[in-house]
Design a protein around this motif. Structure first.
Motif, PDB file in Angstrom:
ATOM      1  N   ILE A  32       0.744  -1.244  -0.121  1.00  0.00           N
ATOM      2  CA  ILE A  32       0.105  -0.006  -0.036  1.00  0.00           C
ATOM      3  C   ILE A  32       0.678   1.286  -0.108  1.00  0.00           C
ATOM      4  CG2 ILE A  32      -0.341   0.175   2.342  1.00  0.00           C
ATOM      5  CD1 ILE A  32      -3.314   0.974   1.855  1.00  0.00           C
ATOM      6  N   TRP A  33       2.100   1.088   0.420  1.00  0.00           N
ATOM      7  CA  TRP A  33       2.958   2.360   0.606  1.00  0.00           C
ATOM      8  C   TRP A  33       3.708   2.514  -0.770  1.00  0.00           C
ATOM      9  CZ3 TRP A  33       1.111   5.026   4.217  1.00  0.00           C
ATOM     10  CH2 TRP A  33       0.418   4.440   5.265  1.00  0.00           C
ATOM     11  N   LYS A  34       3.875   1.631  -1.657  1.00  0.00           N
ATOM     12  CA  LYS A  34       4.520   1.803  -2.930  1.00  0.00           C
ATOM     13  C   LYS A  34       3.914   2.796  -3.771  1.00  0.00           C
ATOM     14  CE  LYS A  34       6.461  -2.989  -2.893  1.00  0.00           C
ATOM     15  NZ  LYS A  34       6.135  -4.246  -3.626  1.00  0.00           N
ATOM     16  N   GLY A  35       4.692   3.580  -4.361  1.00  0.00           N
ATOM     17  CA  GLY A  35       4.243   4.528  -5.287  1.00  0.00           C
ATOM     18  C   GLY A  35       4.089   5.807  -4.628  1.00  0.00           C
ATOM     19  N   LEU A  36       4.794   5.821  -3.356  1.00  0.00           N
ATOM     20  CA  LEU A  36       4.730   7.310  -2.779  1.00  0.00           C
ATOM     21  C   LEU A  36       5.325   8.322  -3.358  1.00  0.00           C
ATOM     22  CD1 LEU A  36       4.865   5.897   1.066  1.00  0.00           C
ATOM     23  CD2 LEU A  36       2.745   6.800  -0.259  1.00  0.00           C
ATOM     24  N   HIS A  37       6.131   8.122  -4.460  1.00  0.00           N
ATOM     25  CA  HIS A  37       6.878   9.025  -5.156  1.00  0.00           C
ATOM     26  C   HIS A  37       5.841  10.027  -5.606  1.00  0.00           C
ATOM     27  CE1 HIS A  37       5.629   5.782  -7.967  1.00  0.00           C
ATOM     28  NE2 HIS A  37       5.418   6.596  -8.764  1.00  0.00           N
ATOM     29  N   ILE A  38       4.473   9.531  -5.728  1.00  0.00           N
ATOM     30  CA  ILE A  38       3.452  10.525  -6.261  1.00  0.00           C
ATOM     31  C   ILE A  38       3.216  11.565  -4.908  1.00  0.00           C
ATOM     32  CG2 ILE A  38       0.866  10.546  -6.652  1.00  0.00           C
ATOM     33  CD1 ILE A  38       1.254   7.673  -7.781  1.00  0.00           C
ATOM     34  N   LEU A  39       3.382  11.096  -3.691  1.00  0.00           N
ATOM     35  CA  LEU A  39       2.987  11.946  -2.864  1.00  0.00           C
ATOM     36  C   LEU A  39       4.251  12.839  -2.679  1.00  0.00           C
ATOM     37  CD1 LEU A  39       1.472  12.828  -0.140  1.00  0.00           C
ATOM     38  CD2 LEU A  39       2.735  11.177   1.005  1.00  0.00           C
ATOM     39  N   GLU A  40       5.629  12.198  -2.804  1.00  0.00           N
ATOM     40  CA  GLU A  40       6.785  13.095  -2.847  1.00  0.00           C
ATOM     41  C   GLU A  40       6.700  14.177  -3.708  1.00  0.00           C
ATOM     42  OE1 GLU A  40       9.712  10.119  -3.170  1.00  0.00           O
ATOM     43  OE2 GLU A  40       9.585   9.599  -1.005  1.00  0.00           O
ATOM     44  N   ALA A  41       6.299  13.715  -4.815  1.00  0.00           N
ATOM     45  CA  ALA A  41       6.171  14.698  -5.999  1.00  0.00           C
ATOM     46  C   ALA A  41       5.344  15.906  -5.723  1.00  0.00           C
ATOM     47  CB  ALA A  41       5.644  14.005  -7.275  1.00  0.00           C
ATOM     48  N   GLY A  42       4.293  16.203  -5.041  1.00  0.00           N
ATOM     49  CA  GLY A  42       3.363  16.705  -4.679  1.00  0.00           C
ATOM     50  C   GLY A  42       3.967  17.792  -3.532  1.00  0.00           C
ATOM     51  N   LEU A  43       5.041  17.378  -3.002  1.00  0.00           N
ATOM     52  CA  LEU A  43       5.590  18.203  -1.676  1.00  0.00           C
ATOM     53  C   LEU A  43       6.468  19.474  -2.404  1.00  0.00           C
ATOM     54  CD1 LEU A  43       7.012  15.228   0.423  1.00  0.00           C
ATOM     55  CD2 LEU A  43       4.999  16.616   0.744  1.00  0.00           C
ATOM     56  N   GLY A  44       6.998  19.347  -3.671  1.00  0.00           N
ATOM     57  CA  GLY A  44       7.667  20.493  -4.327  1.00  0.00           C
ATOM     58  C   GLY A  44       8.920  20.289  -3.658  1.00  0.00           C
ATOM     59  N   ASP A  45       9.978  21.364  -4.203  1.00  0.00           N
ATOM     60  CA  ASP A  45      11.309  21.238  -3.781  1.00  0.00           C
ATOM     61  C   ASP A  45      11.677  21.799  -2.642  1.00  0.00           C
ATOM     62  OD1 ASP A  45      11.734  20.335  -6.345  1.00  0.00           O
ATOM     63  OD2 ASP A  45      12.206  22.335  -7.383  1.00  0.00           O
ATOM     64  N   ASN A  46      10.868  22.539  -1.818  1.00  0.00           N
ATOM     65  CA  ASN A  46      11.025  23.327  -0.664  1.00  0.00           C
ATOM     66  C   ASN A  46      10.533  22.775   0.434  1.00  0.00           C
ATOM     67  OD1 ASN A  46       8.490  23.712  -1.274  1.00  0.00           O
ATOM     68  ND2 ASN A  46       8.893  26.123  -0.823  1.00  0.00           N
ATOM     69  N   ARG A  47      10.011  21.407   0.396  1.00  0.00           N
ATOM     70  CA  ARG A  47       9.251  20.828   1.620  1.00  0.00           C
ATOM     71  C   ARG A  47       9.832  19.469   1.866  1.00  0.00           C
ATOM     72  NH1 ARG A  47       2.913  21.174   1.030  1.00  0.00           N
ATOM     73  NH2 ARG A  47       3.335  20.010   2.890  1.00  0.00           N
ATOM     74  N   PRO A  49       9.735  15.609   2.988  1.00  0.00           N
ATOM     75  CA  PRO A  49       8.837  14.364   3.236  1.00  0.00           C
ATOM     76  C   PRO A  49       8.375  14.096   4.725  1.00  0.00           C
ATOM     77  CG  PRO A  49      10.590  13.410   2.160  1.00  0.00           C
ATOM     78  CD  PRO A  49      10.651  15.021   2.297  1.00  0.00           C
ATOM     79  N   PRO A  50       7.290  13.572   5.125  1.00  0.00           N
ATOM     80  CA  PRO A  50       7.454  13.023   6.492  1.00  0.00           C
ATOM     81  C   PRO A  50       8.205  12.050   7.103  1.00  0.00           C
ATOM     82  CG  PRO A  50       5.325  12.405   5.242  1.00  0.00           C
ATOM     83  CD  PRO A  50       6.349  13.486   4.490  1.00  0.00           C
ATOM     84  N   ARG A  51       8.760  12.044   8.316  1.00  0.00           N
ATOM     85  CA  ARG A  51       9.694  11.161   8.715  1.00  0.00           C
ATOM     86  C   ARG A  51       9.272   9.768   8.477  1.00  0.00           C
ATOM     87  NH1 ARG A  51      12.347  11.654  14.414  1.00  0.00           N
ATOM     88  NH2 ARG A  51      13.556   9.988  13.426  1.00  0.00           N
ATOM     89  N   TRP A  52       7.962   9.217   8.636  1.00  0.00           N
ATOM     90  CA  TRP A  52       7.508   7.994   8.431  1.00  0.00           C
ATOM     91  C   TRP A  52       7.831   7.748   6.858  1.00  0.00           C
ATOM     92  CZ3 TRP A  52       3.682   7.267   4.843  1.00  0.00           C
ATOM     93  CH2 TRP A  52       2.917   8.374   4.622  1.00  0.00           C
ATOM     94  N   LEU A  53       7.724   8.502   5.827  1.00  0.00           N
ATOM     95  CA  LEU A  53       8.072   8.219   5.032  1.00  0.00           C
ATOM     96  C   LEU A  53       9.375   8.279   4.260  1.00  0.00           C
ATOM     97  CD1 LEU A  53       6.696   8.039   1.831  1.00  0.00           C
ATOM     98  CD2 LEU A  53       6.392  10.311   1.765  1.00  0.00           C
TER      99      LEU A  53
END
Length: 111
Positions: A32-47, A49-53
């Protein structure tokens, strides 16, 4: 959930099909956690990712915490079972002693 990929935002990546068998175990290393690069892409360059990720040690700590919490929940269940067995034993002992007394026997006369 999108009904058709025609409605998906530009650049969206179709996720892998999840196996229902282990889906609800929610293991942090699960599919279920695979493909989190989608979430990472939405963070932008200056943010960040959360530590759990982003932090493998955090994922290990989360699993250890969940195991610890599960063990304590099991321990609480076992304590209740032991208390219930003590109550049951006391009631059975009293019932046997009452039956012996009513039969005119003394507890010393038994095996």
């Amino acid at each position: 959930m999108l009904d058709a990929w025609d409605d998906a935002p530009r650049g969206a990546i179709h996720p892998e099909k999840l196996d229902r068998k282990g889906l609800f175990s929610l293991n942090v290393d699960g599919a279920i956690w695979k493909g989190l690069h989608i979430l990472e892409a939405g963070l932008g360059d200056n943010r960040v990712p959360p530590r759990w990720l982003a932090d493998e040690n955090m994922r290990v700590a989360i699993i250890a915490y969940l195991d610890w919490k599960g063990c304590h929940a099991e321990l609480d269940i076992i304590k209740r079972e032991v208390a219930n067995m003590h109550v049951w034993y006391a009631e059975e002992h009293d019932a046997i002693q009452t039956a012996i007394h009513e039969a005119g026997m003394h507890s010393n006369d038994t095996c």
